[in-house]
Design a protein around this motif. Structure first.
Motif, PDB file in Angstrom:
ATOM      1  N   TYR A   1      -7.960   4.398   1.203  1.00 19.69           N
ATOM      2  CA  TYR A   1      -6.657   4.680   1.803  1.00 19.69           C
ATOM      3  C   TYR A   1      -6.829   4.677   3.322  1.00 19.69           C
ATOM      4  N   TYR A   2      -6.964   3.462   3.880  1.00 22.17           N
ATOM      5  CA  TYR A   2      -7.091   3.331   5.328  1.00 22.17           C
ATOM      6  C   TYR A   2      -5.739   3.509   6.017  1.00 22.17           C
ATOM      7  N   ASP A   3      -4.681   3.068   5.373  1.00 26.79           N
ATOM      8  CA  ASP A   3      -3.341   3.059   5.938  1.00 26.79           C
ATOM      9  C   ASP A   3      -2.741   4.470   5.867  1.00 26.79           C
TER      10      ASP A   3
ATOM     11  N   GLU B   1       0.265   5.429   6.019  1.00 31.04           N
ATOM     12  CA  GLU B   1       1.454   5.447   5.173  1.00 31.04           C
ATOM     13  C   GLU B   1       1.068   5.504   3.700  1.00 31.04           C
ATOM     14  N   ALA B   2       0.030   4.747   3.319  1.00 36.14           N
ATOM     15  CA  ALA B   2      -0.428   4.779   1.931  1.00 36.14           C
ATOM     16  C   ALA B   2      -0.998   6.147   1.579  1.00 36.14           C
TER      17      ALA B   2
END
Length: 309
Positions: free
Chosen positions: A278-280, A282-283
């Motif tokens: 989960y780099y993002d 928002e994710a």
């Protein structure tokens, strides 16, 4: 000389994660912070460089460095077991001897895998490993590398230096049989997070698992409830744990564990590919929202990483 006897290595033992940074390099700073976080949560020991530690995605040199960093950070406060399994005996012996030199208290290994090694070669593998150090060996019964039947476990137990088993299999009735027919002194660790309650109920000496990194308080509670024969409380805690386990498994369990630790202030970094991440932001926020909804729908209480979001 190990600081802890194997018979004293019991209780709740996280199969420790290995933090990697955004570029997939081993992150020593994060590793030390995660060890301190779990020590503060009162876990009873650590199991290093196993499946949860992404060991087969690391080089031998990286595996050795993880052992060195964790042993140094633990500083003898709790027992440390190092998984040194590999397909090749030569590599496993090298890792075993390094682990002993570094100061671990016990070793563990999956059987050699990929090729379908016959029984005598698997037995020879463990005999070679135990002959290479003075440390006790915990054989690892896990579907990923091939499960042992009871007869094979009995043969393994006859090898000098094999003193226990990490039992990550659904046939937990065998734990009772191991204790009854092999030896009460043969140490058994239940290795299935979703069956921690049953493993302890059937006589396991301790529990080793992945989710103990994320929510050790639930499994410490299960351990204590079984010890006081409060099966109702143990069941309720196991149900809470399992709701999270099954929910997280469909969302990349390794990445969920690491992000959930970070939400509690212990940044466990990222996984190595091909594991997802989960780099993002928002994710990651979407993942938090999904867990918030799960908490509300299932009325999950007493889970610190859920309370942190």
């Amino acid at each position: 000389m190990p600081a802890f006897k194997l018979s004293d290595i019991t209780g709740v033992i996280p199969a420790l994660i290995t933090p990697f940074d955004e570029n997939e390099a081993f992150d020593e700073k994060r590793m030390r912070a995660c060890v301190r976080f779990l020590l503060a949560r009162k876990v009873d020991g650590f199991y290093l460089t196993g499946s949860t530690g992404e060991t087969f995605l690391m080089s031998p040199e990286e595996r050795k460095r993880v052992v060195e960093v964790v042993v140094d950070e633990v500083a003898g406060r709790v027992p440390v077991m190092a998984h040194i399994g590999a397909i090749g005996t030569h590599l496993s012996i090298d890792l075993a001897q390094h682990a002993q030199k570094t100061g671990v208290d016990a070793l563990s290994s999956v059987p050699p895998f990929y090729w379908s090694f016959p029984q005598h070669e698997v037995l020879g593998y463990y005999a070679d490993l135990t002959a290479s150090t003075d440390l006790p060996m915990i054989v690892y019964n896990v579907p990923l590398a091939g499960l042992f039947g009871f007869d094979m476990i009995a043969k393994l137990a006859q090898i000098k230096g094999v003193e226990g088993i990490k039992y990550t299999a659904p046939t937990q009735f065998e734990i009772m049989r191991i204790k009854a027919e092999i030896s009460k002194e043969f140490v058994v660790y239940s290795g299935a997070d979703e069956m921690a309650m049953s493993g302890l109920s059937f006589g396991a000496d301790g529990i080793i698992g992945s989710l103990y990194n994320l929510m050790p308080e639930l499994f410490i509670g299960i351990r204590d409830a079984i010890a006081t024969k409060d099966l109702g409380k143990a069941q309720a805690l196991q149900e809470t744990a399992n709701a999270i386990i099954f929910f997280g498994a469909s969302r990349g369990l390794m990445a969920v564990i690491k992000r959930g630790m970070a939400w509690q202030g212990a940044d466990a970094g990222y996984c190595r590919r091909p594991f997802s991440n989960y780099y993002d932001p928002e994710a990651e926020e979407a993942l938090k929202n999904e867990f918030r909804l799960l908490k509300k729908e299932r009325n999950l209480v007493g889970v610190k990483f859920l309370d942190a979001i």
